[in-house]
Design a protein around this motif. Structure first.
Motif, PDB file in Angstrom:
ATOM      1  N   ARG A  67      35.663  41.037  40.819  1.00  0.00           N
ATOM      2  CA  ARG A  67      35.826  39.709  41.429  1.00  0.00           C
ATOM      3  C   ARG A  67      36.937  38.914  40.761  1.00  0.00           C
ATOM      4  N   TRP A  68      37.099  39.097  39.452  1.00  0.00           N
ATOM      5  CA  TRP A  68      38.107  38.339  38.713  1.00  0.00           C
ATOM      6  C   TRP A  68      39.429  39.088  38.572  1.00  0.00           C
ATOM      7  N   GLY A  69      39.517  40.270  39.179  1.00  0.00           N
ATOM      8  CA  GLY A  69      40.792  40.982  39.224  1.00  0.00           C
ATOM      9  C   GLY A  69      41.234  41.599  37.919  1.00  0.00           C
ATOM     10  N   THR A  70      40.300  42.005  37.065  1.00  0.00           N
ATOM     11  CA  THR A  70      40.676  42.563  35.762  1.00  0.00           C
ATOM     12  C   THR A  70      40.229  44.011  35.571  1.00  0.00           C
ATOM     13  N   MET A  71      39.857  44.685  36.650  1.00  0.00           N
ATOM     14  CA  MET A  71      39.308  46.029  36.502  1.00  0.00           C
ATOM     15  C   MET A  71      40.393  47.097  36.379  1.00  0.00           C
TER      16      MET A  71
ATOM     17  N   GLU B 134      52.046  41.810  37.447  1.00  0.00           N
ATOM     18  CA  GLU B 134      52.125  43.259  37.660  1.00  0.00           C
ATOM     19  C   GLU B 134      52.093  44.001  36.331  1.00  0.00           C
ATOM     20  N   GLU B 135      52.812  43.503  35.325  1.00  0.00           N
ATOM     21  CA  GLU B 135      52.828  44.155  34.017  1.00  0.00           C
ATOM     22  C   GLU B 135      51.441  44.184  33.387  1.00  0.00           C
TER      23      GLU B 135
ATOM     24  N   PRO C  62      43.367  36.099  27.040  1.00  0.00           N
ATOM     25  CA  PRO C  62      43.924  37.265  27.737  1.00  0.00           C
ATOM     26  C   PRO C  62      42.932  37.801  28.756  1.00  0.00           C
ATOM     27  N   PRO C  63      43.412  38.353  29.854  1.00  0.00           N
ATOM     28  CA  PRO C  63      42.484  38.943  30.830  1.00  0.00           C
ATOM     29  C   PRO C  63      41.792  40.164  30.237  1.00  0.00           C
ATOM     30  N   VAL C  64      40.495  40.267  30.437  1.00  0.00           N
ATOM     31  CA  VAL C  64      39.712  41.404  29.930  1.00  0.00           C
ATOM     32  C   VAL C  64      38.825  41.928  31.050  1.00  0.00           C
TER      33      VAL C  64
ATOM     34  N   CYS D  14      44.596  42.460  39.394  1.00  0.00           N
ATOM     35  CA  CYS D  14      44.289  42.756  40.795  1.00  0.00           C
ATOM     36  C   CYS D  14      44.143  41.447  41.556  1.00  0.00           C
ATOM     37  N   LYS D  15      44.668  41.421  42.765  1.00  0.00           N
ATOM     38  CA  LYS D  15      44.602  40.215  43.587  1.00  0.00           C
ATOM     39  C   LYS D  15      44.210  40.590  45.014  1.00  0.00           C
ATOM     40  N   THR D  16      43.882  39.576  45.807  1.00  0.00           N
ATOM     41  CA  THR D  16      43.411  39.807  47.178  1.00  0.00           C
ATOM     42  C   THR D  16      44.569  40.200  48.079  1.00  0.00           C
ATOM     43  N   TYR D  17      44.436  41.367  48.685  1.00  0.00           N
ATOM     44  CA  TYR D  17      45.466  41.855  49.613  1.00  0.00           C
ATOM     45  C   TYR D  17      45.223  41.242  50.993  1.00  0.00           C
ATOM     46  N   ARG D  18      46.173  41.443  51.884  1.00  0.00           N
ATOM     47  CA  ARG D  18      46.042  40.860  53.230  1.00  0.00           C
ATOM     48  C   ARG D  18      44.837  41.409  53.980  1.00  0.00           C
ATOM     49  N   SER D  19      44.364  42.606  53.585  1.00  0.00           N
ATOM     50  CA  SER D  19      43.172  43.195  54.206  1.00  0.00           C
ATOM     51  C   SER D  19      41.884  42.539  53.727  1.00  0.00           C
ATOM     52  N   GLY D  20      41.984  41.729  52.663  1.00  0.00           N
ATOM     53  CA  GLY D  20      40.796  41.081  52.114  1.00  0.00           C
ATOM     54  C   GLY D  20      40.228  41.791  50.905  1.00  0.00           C
ATOM     55  N   ASP D  21      40.705  42.997  50.603  1.00  0.00           N
ATOM     56  CA  ASP D  21      40.239  43.746  49.441  1.00  0.00           C
ATOM     57  C   ASP D  21      41.089  43.412  48.221  1.00  0.00           C
TER      58      ASP D  21
END
Length: 696
Positions: A325-329, A116-117, A595-597, A121-128
């Protein structure tokens, strides 16, 4: 750090024995697995963090003179809760308390809070994909399985993130060390331990099975597509973005390569120029056959300007898709803790309210103006000195060839170019170390600011070092044959040098010097296998790789109209570069922290700048075309009118580039909608948090 955090460990004692762990299991807890018999991991205080298996993520190598007392204290600090000044991680002492390693992992809650810090971004239960929230963790898919929810690279980076963020809450003496090594309030613990020789090294551990599977899917087989998602999972988004860009750029070279081959094949004059650029003889323009040459070069120049714009715009669209797709946006870099090497007088940060080192902006600006700028200017002067020596050597060997007119003198024509290439490469290596020291001296607070200033220094020098001679030949000497010969030398020699220095030499060193010392069997203790990974050299980062691609892109977009086979040579080089770089990062170096970029950062700006400069360069080179000059003379145009016409054409082409960039959005429409949706969801969640106290 409080007494509990420093002396008691908060999360439990260090190195519980196997019997203690088994006793805990009998009381209802789950047994934590251990890398070796006789000692175990530090305990976790949160019931949801108990696991039947603990994954070793990071190895901490201690100094040879570090005693058991200091090691036990450090393990307690690593395992202590964050409220007590610890890192809330899991630590394992290795063989025993007297050993020189600590194996570190991370429990579930620490991983989720850090996610979180960092703004992952990760996949929510809705799929987004949604920005991860710790309070809403149960609604995210696979949030109960860390090996699925977070990539290996993310888990290892979070361990580093937590260790780097360790700060002393009050003045504290390190057990086993002299009073002179006492920690002051808000000191960065990890940095102080490194300077004191307690912590010698910290690096992520390889997962041999995953690495083997990745190698088979990446460089061992005959497949053309790269397993980018697997690369992101194992090495992180920073490495994955580089290889994605290398892959996209390489296959984008197909179109200019086909055009260059067609121009070279169908134009007799261009064929002659190709031979002349290799033989070193003077180009003789045949006016009777100038039609194909002019049309070919003009087509190549126009195509290069359009191609560079379309390529960068399409890459930005691909980059945004990968970032989603990689959750870094949605990364959150603001308000983070200062980077470990940041120093200053203790004070209260006016933005965050935290007590931390403060360093005045004016003092940093003064250092940049009075130290960094003059030093960078000095190295740029050395580039000019090397260029002058190149011209002097070029004149000498030309005279020698004129006097001797032999095969030996013809071969000597390339000596100045080769020596200049070697000089620029050596100067570039020295400058990179100097730039690193200068940026450290400037004392930037955020890691991103440090990387941006370092990259900017490297880019300025790289552009000047690699293109100064070419621009001088084109704009001042106006010697197109010399420019063509010089470009051919750079393309051939520099690529051979890069392949030897980047692949052949490291492979030979690893195969015959390093590998024999890393021999291991299945029965070897895991601690010895972990230690073997430290014998590999540290991964030097992606600076050199990006610089190589940037220089390539410059050759292609700025000067390929005088040497149409540029794209062909680059395509051949990059097809092998993809596999050699993949082999190199998997086998020849330690696994790097990544590090995530969200994109390529400053490098993307550098490529766009070169794309813009390509318009000026190609317009000028077209102006030097003998056939075009002849047509202008036949049309009765004066030199001034020709120059004005070229400037007008240049502005039209720049306008076309801007229009094309505007017509091709940086993000696909669905990505833009997802980003707006994420922003709206975050606003709603913040609004609900503000209303909760009022409701209660």
């Amino acid at each position: 750090m409080s007494k509990a955090g420093a002396d008691e460990g908060g999360a439990g004692g260090c190195g519980d024995s196997a019997k203690q762990l088994e006793a805990k299991d009998e009381k209802g807890g789950k047994l934590l697995s251990k890398p070796s018999a006789g000692s175990g991991w530090t305990k976790v205080s949160c019931p949801c963090c108990f696991s039947e298996r603990v994954e070793p993520l990071v190895l901490v190598k201690l100094g040879g003179k570090v005693g058991p007392e200091t090691k036990r204290w450090l393990i307690k600090v690593i395992g202590a809760p964050q409220k007590d000044g610890g890192a809330a991680l899991l630590a394992h002492p290795g063989e025993d308390a007297s050993g020189d390693i600590i194996v570190v992992s991370a429990p579930r809650c620490t991983l989720l809070r850090a996610a979180e810090e960092l703004g992952l971004c990760k996949t929510y239960r809705s799929g987004d994909m949604e920005a991860f929230s710790y309070n809403d963790r149960d609604n995210f898919k696979d949030s109960d399985n860390m090996e699925v929810f977070l990539t290996l690279a993310e888990r290892q980076y979070i361990v580093k993130y937590e260790l780097d963020g360790l700060r002393v809450q009050r003045d504290l003496r390190i057990p086993g060390l002299p009073e002179s090594r006492m920690l002051q309030k808000r000191d960065n613990i990890w940095q102080k331990l490194s300077s004191a020789g307690v912590v010698v090294d910290t690096f992520p551990l390889h997962n041999r099975k995953k690495l083997k599977d990745l190698g088979e899917a990446w460089y061992s087989g005959n497949q053309l597509a790269q397993p980018l998602d697997s690369v992101n999972d194992y090495f992180g988004s920073a490495v994955a973005f580089y290889f994605s860009f290398l892959d996209f750029y390489t296959w984008s070279l197909l179109t200019p390569a086909i055009l260059g081959l067609a121009i070279s094949y169908f134009s007799g004059e261009v064929k002659k120029e190709m031979v002349d650029s290799v033989s070193g003889s003077k180009v003789i323009i045949n006016d009777d056959d100038s039609g194909p040459m002019i049309s070919g070069h003009m087509l190549q120049a126009m195509f290069s300007m359009i191609w560079s714009t379309v390529f960068m715009e399409l890459w930005k669209r691909r980059s945004s898709s990968l970032s989603y797709r990689w959750g870094t946006m949605n990364l959150a870099e603001r308000f983070a803790e200062p980077r470990p090497n940041f120093y200053g007088d203790l004070g209260v940060n006016p933005v965050t309210g935290r007590v931390e080192p403060l360093f005045p902006e004016w003092k940093r600006d003064l250092r940049m103006v009075l130290v960094s700028v003059p030093v960078v200017g000095l190295f740029l002067g050395l580039v000019v000195l090397g260029m002058m020596c190149f011209y002097w050597g070029e004149a000498q060997v030309k005279q020698l060839h004129k006097d001797w007119n032999s095969l030996l003198s013809q071969a000597l024509l390339y000596i100045p170019s080769v020596l200049h290439i070697v000089y620029t490469n050596m100067l570039g290596n020295v400058y990179r170390n100097v730039a690193q020291s200068l940026t450290e001296y400037e004392n930037h607070r955020e890691e991103s600011a440090f990387e941006n200033h370092l990259t900017a220094k490297i880019l300025v020098f790289t552009f000047f070092n690699n293109f100064a001679v070419l621009f001088h030949i084109a704009f001042f000497k106006q010697d197109v044959p010399l420019l063509r010969k010089r470009l051919a030398s750079l393309l051939i020699v520099s690529q051979l040098v890069n392949q030897v220095t980047e692949v052949v030499i490291p492979f030979l060193v690893d195969r015959f010097i390093s590998a024999p010392h890393r021999t291991e069997s299945e029965d070897d203790p895991k601690e010895d296998k972990f230690r073997n990974q430290r014998t590999l050299p540290v991964f030097p980062g992606l600076f050199a790789e990006y610089i190589e691609l940037l220089v390539q892109f410059g050759y292609l977009s700025l000067f390929s109209c005088v040497y149409p086979l540029t794209a062909v040579l680059l395509l051949i080089n990059n097809i092998t570069e993809i596999r050699s770089d993949a082999y190199k990062i998997c086998n020849l170096f330690r696994k790097p922290f990544s590090p995530p970029v969200a994109n390529m950062g400053v490098w993307q700006v550098a490529f766009e700048v070169l794309s813009f400069v390509s318009v000026i360069s190609n317009c000028w080179l077209l102006l030097l075309s003998p056939r075009l000059q002849e047509l202008c003379r036949e049309g009765g145009l004066s030199s001034t009118n020709v120059l004005l016409l070229a400037v007008f054409g240049e502005h039209v082409l720049i306008l076309i580039k801007f229009i094309m960039a505007a017509l091709i959005p940086d993000e696909p429409d669905w990505i833009r909608k997802k980003r707006d949706q994420m922003e709206y969801t975050s606003m709603q969640a913040l609004k609900e948090q503000k209303l909760q106290p009022e409701v209660s």
